[in-house]
Design a protein around this motif. Structure first.
Motif, PDB file in Angstrom:
ATOM      1  N   ILE A 144       0.847  -1.205   0.000  1.00  0.00           N
ATOM      2  CA  ILE A 144       0.000   0.000   0.000  1.00  0.00           C
ATOM      3  C   ILE A 144       0.881   1.254   0.000  1.00  0.00           C
ATOM      4  O   ILE A 144       0.679   2.185  -0.786  1.00  0.00           O
ATOM      5  CB  ILE A 144      -0.955   0.008   1.222  1.00  0.00           C
ATOM      6  CG1 ILE A 144      -1.945  -1.160   1.134  1.00  0.00           C
ATOM      7  CG2 ILE A 144      -1.699   1.333   1.328  1.00  0.00           C
ATOM      8  CD1 ILE A 144      -2.814  -1.361   2.376  1.00  0.00           C
ATOM      9  N   MET A 145       1.898   1.253   0.878  1.00  0.00           N
ATOM     10  CA  MET A 145       2.783   2.427   0.979  1.00  0.00           C
ATOM     11  C   MET A 145       3.504   2.671  -0.349  1.00  0.00           C
ATOM     12  O   MET A 145       3.604   3.801  -0.820  1.00  0.00           O
ATOM     13  CB  MET A 145       3.824   2.213   2.074  1.00  0.00           C
ATOM     14  CG  MET A 145       3.221   2.030   3.444  1.00  0.00           C
ATOM     15  SD  MET A 145       2.776   3.585   4.171  1.00  0.00           S
ATOM     16  CE  MET A 145       4.362   4.015   4.807  1.00  0.00           C
ATOM     17  N   ASN A 146       4.031   1.591  -0.956  1.00  0.00           N
ATOM     18  CA  ASN A 146       4.778   1.744  -2.206  1.00  0.00           C
ATOM     19  C   ASN A 146       3.889   2.204  -3.356  1.00  0.00           C
ATOM     20  O   ASN A 146       4.373   2.828  -4.301  1.00  0.00           O
ATOM     21  CB  ASN A 146       5.475   0.428  -2.583  1.00  0.00           C
ATOM     22  CG  ASN A 146       6.589   0.106  -1.603  1.00  0.00           C
ATOM     23  OD1 ASN A 146       7.128   1.004  -0.947  1.00  0.00           O
ATOM     24  ND2 ASN A 146       6.919  -1.171  -1.463  1.00  0.00           N
ATOM     25  N   SER A 147       2.608   1.899  -3.261  1.00  0.00           N
ATOM     26  CA  SER A 147       1.695   2.305  -4.351  1.00  0.00           C
ATOM     27  C   SER A 147       1.383   3.801  -4.288  1.00  0.00           C
ATOM     28  O   SER A 147       0.816   4.360  -5.214  1.00  0.00           O
ATOM     29  CB  SER A 147       0.384   1.520  -4.249  1.00  0.00           C
ATOM     30  OG  SER A 147      -0.411   2.025  -3.181  1.00  0.00           O
ATOM     31  N   LYS A 148       1.730   4.443  -3.153  1.00  0.00           N
ATOM     32  CA  LYS A 148       1.440   5.873  -2.914  1.00  0.00           C
ATOM     33  C   LYS A 148      -0.071   6.154  -2.915  1.00  0.00           C
ATOM     34  O   LYS A 148      -0.511   7.266  -3.220  1.00  0.00           O
ATOM     35  CB  LYS A 148       2.111   6.771  -3.957  1.00  0.00           C
ATOM     36  CG  LYS A 148       3.609   6.572  -4.121  1.00  0.00           C
ATOM     37  CD  LYS A 148       4.354   7.676  -3.364  1.00  0.00           C
ATOM     38  CE  LYS A 148       5.845   7.692  -3.618  1.00  0.00           C
ATOM     39  NZ  LYS A 148       6.551   6.509  -3.146  1.00  0.00           N
ATOM     40  N   ALA A 149      -0.839   5.134  -2.561  1.00  0.00           N
ATOM     41  CA  ALA A 149      -2.294   5.309  -2.536  1.00  0.00           C
ATOM     42  C   ALA A 149      -2.698   6.374  -1.531  1.00  0.00           C
ATOM     43  O   ALA A 149      -2.112   6.483  -0.453  1.00  0.00           O
ATOM     44  CB  ALA A 149      -2.969   3.978  -2.192  1.00  0.00           C
TER      45      ALA A 149
END
Ligand code: UDP
Length: 237
Positions: A144-149
């Protein structure tokens, strides 16, 4: 004041436009925030599942489903707008804003269908199915963090998704977490959204016919809803 009460349950009295604006402002802040939905099932859980209550109480928006609008109207304090449930707001966030969205919940094949949707796929930056073990949660949080959601839609049903909010709050550093129940099945077209004529109080009946396993739950929570209103009217709270 945007948060009001239906009986002793918190609900937001906002228009759809105000909700989208609030989420857009909140989504860019460096903090985790919650949006939950209030309906007859959630009223029951609010009074019987402390973990669910914590997430609802910590929410900056509590979306009223139409059962709440009906109840508020009956008590003589109608809310501003109808049709503000999880499905409706998820659809608008995906189709009418530019907020990056992560979908967590439902089966992977359902999420794959949503990712190909002509209208709702545009803002999706990541997905993960909802059938994971607790030990997978660190990896899911990293995803989730890496997706920058900016918005994380949690579609695992209640109280699972509200309990998950508490866990994810500690693992993420920003994002609006919104519990949306079975919305991904609706977006994928596998489950039909309830037709308009059911939307003023009979939606539960439509869903129960679609999914007879839920019939018992609807009987329980709808009786609870009526019981709470009668108790309130009799000043017994
Ligand atoms: N689900 C999930 N993980 C689970 C159990 C359920 O992701 O461990 C999903 C399920 O596939 C469905 C949604 O959660 O998409 C539950 O939808 P339901 O309509 O039951 O939720 P409600 O809105 O009624 O709480």
């Amino acid at each position: 004041m945007s948060l009001t009460k239906f009986l002793h349950y918190p609900v937001s009295d906002l228009s759809k436009q105000e909700i989208l604006e609030k989420v857009t402002v909140q989504a860019v802040l460096d903090e985790v925030a919650f949006i939950t939905v209030m309906n007859a099932n959630k009223m029951y859980l609010y009074d019987h599942s402390p973990a669910c209550k914590v997430s609802v109480d910590a929410s900056f928006i509590v979306l009223p489903e139409n059962a709440i609008n009906l109840g508020m109207k009956f008590l003589g304090t109608p809310l501003k707008e109808w049709d503000l449930g999880g499905v409706e707001i998820a659809k608008d966030l995906l189709a009418q804003t530019n907020l990056k969205a992560f979908l967590l919940g439902a089966k992977q094949e359902i999420l794959d269908m949503v990712k190909k949707h002509p209208v709702y796929a545009r803002n999706i930056v990541g997905t993960h199915h909802g059938y994971f073990k607790n030990e997978d949660l660190d990896d899911i949080a990293s995803l989730i963090m890496n997706s920058k959601a900016e918005v994380i839609l949690l579609g695992l049903g209640s109280p699972k998704q509200e309990i998950l909010m508490q866990t994810l709050r500690k693992k993420l550093n920003h994002g609006v977490l919104l519990g949306v129940g079975g919305t991904f099945d609706v977006l994928a077209g596998v489950k039909k959204d309830a037709p308009k004529w059911t939307k003023r109080g009979l939606e539960w009946l439509y869903r129960a016919v679609q999914d007879p396993k839920k019939f018992k739950r609807y009987l329980k929570v709808n009786s609870y809803y009526i019981y709470r209103i009668i108790k309130f009217k009799m000043n017994l709270q």
